[in-house]
Design an enzyme around this catalytic site. Structure first.
Site, short mmCIF file in Angstrom:
data_model
loop_
_atom_site.label_atom_id
_atom_site.label_comp_id
_atom_site.label_asym_id
_atom_site.label_seq_id
_atom_site.Cartn_x
_atom_site.Cartn_y
_atom_site.Cartn_z
N ALA A 84 4.14 49.23 79.68
CA ALA A 84 3.64 50.23 80.64
C ALA A 84 2.72 49.53 81.63
O ALA A 84 2.20 48.45 81.34
CB ALA A 84 2.90 51.35 79.92
N GLY A 97 6.66 49.20 87.33
CA GLY A 97 6.22 48.00 88.04
C GLY A 97 7.36 47.02 88.26
O GLY A 97 7.40 46.30 89.26
N GLY A 98 8.32 47.01 87.32
CA GLY A 98 9.48 46.12 87.46
C GLY A 98 10.69 46.83 88.05
O GLY A 98 11.77 46.25 88.16
N GLU A 104 14.53 53.49 82.01
CA GLU A 104 13.50 53.57 80.96
C GLU A 104 13.24 55.03 80.57
O GLU A 104 13.09 55.36 79.40
CB GLU A 104 12.21 52.90 81.44
CG GLU A 104 12.33 51.39 81.49
CD GLU A 104 11.10 50.70 82.06
OE1 GLU A 104 10.90 49.52 81.72
OE2 GLU A 104 10.35 51.30 82.84
C1 A5P Z 1 9.44 48.07 84.24
O1 A5P Z 1 9.93 48.81 85.31
C2 A5P Z 1 8.10 48.59 83.84
O2 A5P Z 1 8.07 49.93 83.49
C3 A5P Z 1 7.44 47.72 82.80
O3 A5P Z 1 7.63 48.20 81.49
C4 A5P Z 1 5.97 47.67 83.12
O4 A5P Z 1 5.85 47.31 84.48
C5 A5P Z 1 5.20 46.69 82.24
O5 A5P Z 1 5.59 45.40 82.53
P1 A5P Z 1 4.79 44.15 81.95
O6 A5P Z 1 4.88 44.24 80.47
O7 A5P Z 1 5.52 42.95 82.52
O8 A5P Z 1 3.39 44.25 82.46
#
Ligand code: A5P
Length: 226
Positions: A84, A97-98, A104
């Site tokens: 998250a 973020g990704g 998801e």
């Molecule tokens: C992907 O779209 C996101 O929901 C990720 O799960 C989230 O950004 C967490 O990424 P990190 O573990 O790389 O911080």
């Protein structure tokens, strides 16, 4: 990094205890879930028959490397393991973020059990504290209309771009608006309001219950919440 890996190893040990022969995993995206999956696979061994549905090409590659068999989604998964960008005190999440938020959320809302793993600094009192923004995935032709409606809803949308300024497209062919909001007291309401804007494919506020959050502490330990 070493401490983070130690926390991931401890969490992997706990999660491995929930995995039986035949358990179908939902594989979230990001660096944290990648680390946890690698550790689960090391612990159970590549011949354990791990199977999972991926949410992105990123985690698909991690799964292949870790010996996790990729399975087509048939509407249900047993255990989602995901990361998250932020968690509030009620364990609501900001994700995306990704850019993998749509798949998801599909998996998370189709899972018997959800495990979220995140480092301690991602835990906040309210979502959008510390300037964390909400990713909103939008069908490209609707982007200007959605942008205006998000402003009307009190948001400050900014289109996500690649580092050299080219447009960013998700794996679903959509764009992302990263939306600043004042800290949210009732994130479920904003999630619902934004989701209802025509042209929005998904909103990166996740008020999915129940879930278990694993907080990775800086000293390599971890806490299980709630
Ligand atoms: C992907 O779209 C996101 O929901 C990720 O799960 C989230 O950004 C967490 O990424 P990190 O573990 O790389 O911080």
């Amino acid at each position: 990094m070493e401490k983070q890996r130690a926390a991931a190893r401890g969490i992997a040990e706990e999660l491995a205890g929930k995995i039986r022969g035949g358990t179908l995993l939902g594989l979230g995206s990001g660096s944290t879930v990648a680390m946890v999956l690698e550790e689960i696979s090391l612990r159970l061994g590549k011949d354990a028959g791990l199977r999972g549905v991926p949410t992105s090409a990123q985690i698909e590659a991690v799964a292949v490397r870790s010996g996790i068999e990729l399975v087509r989604f048939n509407g249900r998964v047993d255990l989602v393991i995901d990361g998250a960008d932020q968690l509030d005190e009620g364990l609501r999440l900001i994700k995306g973020g990704g850019g993998a938020l749509l798949k998801e959320k599909v998996l998370m809302t189709s899972a018997s059990e959800v495990a979220i793993v995140a480092s301690a600094e991602k835990f906040a009192r309210r979502l959008c504290d510390n300037g964390v923004r909400v990713p909103v995935e939008v069908v490209p032709m609707a982007v200007e209309g959605v942008r205006a409606k998000l402003r009307g809803a009190g948001g400050r949308p900014e289109e996500r771009l690649l580092p050299k300024g080219y447009p960013y497209f998700t794996e679903n062919g959509n764009v992302i608006l990263d939306v600043g909001f004042d800290p949210l007291d009732r994130p479920e309401e904003v999630e619902r309001e934004v989701k209802l804007i025509t042209g929005v494919a998904e909103v990166g506020i996740f008020s999915v219950k129940p879930l278990t959050a694993y907080r990775m502490n800086e000293d390599g330990s971890f806490d299980v919440l709630p």
